[in-house]
Design a protein around this motif. Structure first.
Motif, PDB file in Angstrom:
ATOM      1  N   TYR A 135       0.560  -0.805   0.025  1.00  0.00           N
ATOM      2  CA  TYR A 135       0.235  -0.101  -0.057  1.00  0.00           C
ATOM      3  C   TYR A 135       1.037   1.259   0.013  1.00  0.00           C
ATOM      4  N   VAL A 163      -5.433   1.466   6.267  1.00  0.00           N
ATOM      5  CA  VAL A 163      -6.345   1.491   6.356  1.00  0.00           C
ATOM      6  C   VAL A 163      -6.589   2.032   5.371  1.00  0.00           C
ATOM      7  N   THR A 164      -7.757   1.855   4.466  1.00  0.00           N
ATOM      8  CA  THR A 164      -7.707   2.652   2.952  1.00  0.00           C
ATOM      9  C   THR A 164      -9.657   3.033   2.844  1.00  0.00           C
ATOM     10  N   THR A 165      -9.374   4.230   2.568  1.00  0.00           N
ATOM     11  CA  THR A 165     -10.988   4.928   2.422  1.00  0.00           C
ATOM     12  C   THR A 165     -10.866   5.361   1.198  1.00  0.00           C
ATOM     13  N   THR A 166     -12.423   6.101   0.961  1.00  0.00           N
ATOM     14  CA  THR A 166     -11.842   6.498  -0.272  1.00  0.00           C
ATOM     15  C   THR A 166     -11.144   8.042  -0.364  1.00  0.00           C
ATOM     16  N   GLU A 167     -10.672   8.730   0.583  1.00  0.00           N
ATOM     17  CA  GLU A 167      -9.480   9.632   0.420  1.00  0.00           C
ATOM     18  C   GLU A 167      -8.594   8.880   0.101  1.00  0.00           C
TER      19      GLU A 167
END
Length: 129
Positions: A59, A103-107
């Motif tokens: 990532y 952590v993967t977010t829409t941002e």
């Protein structure tokens, strides 16, 4: 005694490349997820890249995605960060650490440190003409 040692930093012109290494002694890096973090003067430390323990999933935060590549060589007990197309804003002290969280977010991706993780002493990267 556990020790992580970063190396490979230095002075490079914009657009140049560096490869950072994180070599471990006293522990087997292959048993850990590993993160690369950086801290620029007067800025908070930020996680820039992560590699998982088992699958080797990687990532990157948005600012380095497409330019940085994290990899590991378990036989050498070393994790690398290949940095290409370097920019002045990449200037910072770079650290490797065990057990980061991602952590993967829409941002985008957020990579944070574990308070109980092992850290190296850091290596300075300066991007300047």
């Amino acid at each position: 005694q556990v020790q992580l040692v970063e190396s490979g930093g230095g002075l490079v012109q914009p657009g140049g490349s560096l490869r950072l290494s994180c070599a471990a002694s006293g522990l087997t890096l292959g048993y850990y997820a590993i993160g690369w973090f950086r801290q620029a003067p007067e800025k908070e430390r930020e996680g820039v890249s992560y590699i998982s323990r088992s699958t080797g999933s990687t990532y990157y935060v948005r600012s380095v995605k497409g330019r940085f590549t994290i990899s590991r060589d378990n036989a050498k007990n070393t994790v690398y960060l290949q940095m290409n197309s370097l920019k002045p804003e990449d200037t910072a002290v770079y650290y490797c650490a065990t057990d980061p969280k991602v952590v993967t977010t829409t941002e985008g991706v957020l990579i944070s440190s574990d308070p109980n993780g092992y850290w190296g002493q850091g290596t300075q990267v300066t991007v300047s003409s």
